[in-house]
Design an enzyme around this catalytic site. Structure first.
Site, PDB file in Angstrom:
ATOM      1  N   LYS A  13       0.773  -1.006   0.018  1.00  0.00           N
ATOM      2  CA  LYS A  13      -0.038  -0.008   0.129  1.00  0.00           C
ATOM      3  C   LYS A  13       0.944   1.243   0.075  1.00  0.00           C
ATOM      4  O   LYS A  13       0.592   2.281  -0.802  1.00  0.00           O
ATOM      5  CB  LYS A  13      -1.029   0.023   1.363  1.00  0.00           C
ATOM      6  CG  LYS A  13      -1.821  -0.991   1.315  1.00  0.00           C
ATOM      7  CD  LYS A  13      -2.698  -1.151   2.646  1.00  0.00           C
ATOM      8  CE  LYS A  13      -2.121  -0.987   4.018  1.00  0.00           C
ATOM      9  NZ  LYS A  13      -1.406  -2.542   4.397  1.00  0.00           N
ATOM     10  N   ARG A  88      -9.654   1.188   9.694  1.00  0.00           N
ATOM     11  CA  ARG A  88      -9.484  -0.398   9.979  1.00  0.00           C
ATOM     12  C   ARG A  88     -10.728  -0.668  10.609  1.00  0.00           C
ATOM     13  O   ARG A  88     -10.630  -1.853  11.056  1.00  0.00           O
ATOM     14  CB  ARG A  88      -8.155  -0.402  10.621  1.00  0.00           C
ATOM     15  CG  ARG A  88      -6.887  -0.698   9.822  1.00  0.00           C
ATOM     16  CD  ARG A  88      -5.692  -0.481  10.851  1.00  0.00           C
ATOM     17  NE  ARG A  88      -4.545  -1.386  10.316  1.00  0.00           N
ATOM     18  CZ  ARG A  88      -3.309  -0.723   9.834  1.00  0.00           C
ATOM     19  NH1 ARG A  88      -3.522   0.465   9.687  1.00  0.00           N
ATOM     20  NH2 ARG A  88      -2.510  -1.707   9.597  1.00  0.00           N
ATOM     21  N   ARG A 127      11.628  -6.497   5.113  1.00  0.00           N
ATOM     22  CA  ARG A 127      11.680  -5.396   5.686  1.00  0.00           C
ATOM     23  C   ARG A 127      12.232  -5.232   6.834  1.00  0.00           C
ATOM     24  O   ARG A 127      12.794  -4.328   7.148  1.00  0.00           O
ATOM     25  CB  ARG A 127      10.164  -4.969   5.458  1.00  0.00           C
ATOM     26  CG  ARG A 127       9.780  -3.410   5.872  1.00  0.00           C
ATOM     27  CD  ARG A 127       8.595  -2.881   5.551  1.00  0.00           C
ATOM     28  NE  ARG A 127       7.516  -3.331   6.680  1.00  0.00           N
ATOM     29  CZ  ARG A 127       6.264  -3.293   6.450  1.00  0.00           C
ATOM     30  NH1 ARG A 127       5.757  -2.524   5.286  1.00  0.00           N
ATOM     31  NH2 ARG A 127       5.545  -3.736   7.639  1.00  0.00           N
ATOM     32  N   ARG A 133      11.753  -2.160  11.946  1.00  0.00           N
ATOM     33  CA  ARG A 133      10.408  -1.719  12.492  1.00  0.00           C
ATOM     34  C   ARG A 133      10.088  -2.652  13.856  1.00  0.00           C
ATOM     35  O   ARG A 133      10.285  -4.072  13.483  1.00  0.00           O
ATOM     36  CB  ARG A 133       9.070  -1.812  11.480  1.00  0.00           C
ATOM     37  CG  ARG A 133       8.700  -0.517  11.185  1.00  0.00           C
ATOM     38  CD  ARG A 133       7.767  -0.740  10.053  1.00  0.00           C
ATOM     39  NE  ARG A 133       6.475  -1.169  10.621  1.00  0.00           N
ATOM     40  CZ  ARG A 133       5.345  -1.276  10.102  1.00  0.00           C
ATOM     41  NH1 ARG A 133       5.354  -0.764   8.540  1.00  0.00           N
ATOM     42  NH2 ARG A 133       4.417  -1.692  10.248  1.00  0.00           N
ATOM     43  N   ARG A 144      -0.888  -9.086  13.325  1.00  0.00           N
ATOM     44  CA  ARG A 144      -1.520  -8.200  12.329  1.00  0.00           C
ATOM     45  C   ARG A 144      -2.125  -8.968  11.144  1.00  0.00           C
ATOM     46  O   ARG A 144      -3.050  -8.333  10.736  1.00  0.00           O
ATOM     47  CB  ARG A 144      -0.228  -7.469  11.841  1.00  0.00           C
ATOM     48  CG  ARG A 144       0.454  -6.194  12.990  1.00  0.00           C
ATOM     49  CD  ARG A 144       1.979  -6.229  12.725  1.00  0.00           C
ATOM     50  NE  ARG A 144       2.247  -5.338  11.317  1.00  0.00           N
ATOM     51  CZ  ARG A 144       3.164  -5.707  10.973  1.00  0.00           C
ATOM     52  NH1 ARG A 144       4.448  -5.957  11.385  1.00  0.00           N
ATOM     53  NH2 ARG A 144       3.514  -4.894   9.722  1.00  0.00           N
TER      54      ARG A 144
HETATM   55  P1  ADP Z   1       0.857  -2.679   8.487  1.00  0.00           P
HETATM   56  O1  ADP Z   1      -0.612  -2.224   7.863  1.00  0.00           O
HETATM   57  O2  ADP Z   1       2.083  -3.086   8.029  1.00  0.00           O
HETATM   58  O3  ADP Z   1       0.672  -3.753   9.789  1.00  0.00           O
HETATM   59  P2  ADP Z   1       1.116   0.087   9.658  1.00  0.00           P
HETATM   60  O4  ADP Z   1       2.332   0.814   9.487  1.00  0.00           O
HETATM   61  O5  ADP Z   1      -0.174   0.488   8.670  1.00  0.00           O
HETATM   62  O6  ADP Z   1       1.432  -1.563   9.099  1.00  0.00           O
HETATM   63  O7  ADP Z   1       0.437   0.090  10.931  1.00  0.00           O
HETATM   64  C1  ADP Z   1       1.287  -0.192  11.956  1.00  0.00           C
HETATM   65  C2  ADP Z   1       0.524  -0.264  13.475  1.00  0.00           C
HETATM   66  O8  ADP Z   1      -0.167   1.090  13.664  1.00  0.00           O
HETATM   67  C3  ADP Z   1      -0.610  -1.079  13.466  1.00  0.00           C
HETATM   68  O9  ADP Z   1      -0.455  -2.590  13.667  1.00  0.00           O
HETATM   69  C4  ADP Z   1      -1.396  -0.618  14.453  1.00  0.00           C
HETATM   70  O10 ADP Z   1      -1.240  -1.050  15.684  1.00  0.00           O
HETATM   71  C5  ADP Z   1      -1.414   0.776  14.371  1.00  0.00           C
HETATM   72  N1  ADP Z   1      -2.579   1.439  13.448  1.00  0.00           N
HETATM   73  C6  ADP Z   1      -2.288   1.947  12.020  1.00  0.00           C
HETATM   74  N2  ADP Z   1      -3.464   2.465  11.347  1.00  0.00           N
HETATM   75  C7  ADP Z   1      -4.369   2.235  12.411  1.00  0.00           C
HETATM   76  C8  ADP Z   1      -5.706   2.342  12.289  1.00  0.00           C
HETATM   77  N3  ADP Z   1      -6.311   2.861  11.430  1.00  0.00           N
HETATM   78  N4  ADP Z   1      -6.182   2.071  13.503  1.00  0.00           N
HETATM   79  C9  ADP Z   1      -5.936   1.245  14.467  1.00  0.00           C
HETATM   80  N5  ADP Z   1      -4.469   1.115  14.644  1.00  0.00           N
HETATM   81  C10 ADP Z   1      -3.676   1.672  13.688  1.00  0.00           C
END
Ligand code: ADP
Length: 191
Positions: A13, A88, A127, A133, A144
């Site tokens: 994404k 989400r 990654r 990370r 996740r």
């Molecule tokens: P990925 O999609 O690769 O797991 P992101 O960088 O999008 O990683 O998000 C990392 C973390 O940030 C998620 O596992 C969550 O804990 C938090 N997070 C990100 N966006 C949201 C959201 N819209 N609602 C709740 N938690 C979020």
């Protein structure tokens, strides 16, 4: 034009959002990137979010909705936004719709990036070596992916009730994924 890139962790994404951002003058808003910035700046919000993120769980709707609301009116967003990693939950989706309605706007397109679990694990392992990370480890990743299955079952039907959610084959090379996305844009513009 406001777009949502929807897909599991590691689906690409962010990669695609950056390419589309440059080509179309849109602004990528990634709640994950925003949260990581808060963590690295050591803010109160970052401190609250870090443990939850490290476990691979979702931070509260209130926090992420607030972060998005604080940015949608910035001049960089005037041509439209690519939402990456947001919404989400259904509550986040409804809050986003409300925010856009207040501004006379809407979500114009929701794209789902499809990638096999096996490939996701391989990408995230790579990654982890490159970016370090703290949530790119096998335990957090499993969580996740499980979270993804659960929240996609909530968020996708919300958008499908509003219209089509075209799927993009995220297993293809980066430029071919971009080409698929652009052909969806073109077909929507023609419609
Ligand atoms: P990925 O999609 O690769 O797991 P992101 O960088 O999008 O990683 O998000 C990392 C973390 O940030 C998620 O596992 C969550 O804990 C938090 N997070 C990100 N966006 C949201 C959201 N819209 N609602 C709740 N938690 C979020």
């Amino acid at each position: 034009m406001n777009i949502i890139f929807f897909g599991p962790p590691g689906a690409g994404k962010g990669t695609q959002a950056k390419i589309i951002e440059d080509k179309y003058g849109l602004k990528q808003l990634s709640t994950g990137d925003m949260l990581r910035a808060e963590v690295s700046e050591g803010t109160e919000l970052g401190l609250q979010a870090k443990e939850i993120m490290d476990r691979g769980e979702l931070v509260s709707d209130e926090i992420v909705i607030g972060m998005i609301a604080a940015r949608v009116d910035s001049p960089e967003c005037s041509k439209g936004v690519i939402f990456d990693g947001f919404p989400r939950t259904e509550a986040q989706a409804a809050a986003l719709d409300a925010m856009l309605v207040e501004r006379g706007q809407k979500i114009d397109m929701v794209l789902e990036l499809l990638v096999d679990d096996e490939a996701l694990v391989a990408r995230i392992e790579k990654r982890a070596l490159e970016e370090g990370r703290s949530d790119d480890n096998i335990e957090a990743l499993k969580n996740r992916l499980a979270q993804y299955r659960s929240y996609s079952a909530e968020v996708l039907p919300y958008y499908r009730a509003q219209g089509d959610v075209p799927a993009v084959d995220g297993m293809k090379p980066i430029d071919e994924v971009t080409a698929q996305i652009e052909s969806i844009f073109a077909s929507q513009e023609a419609a």
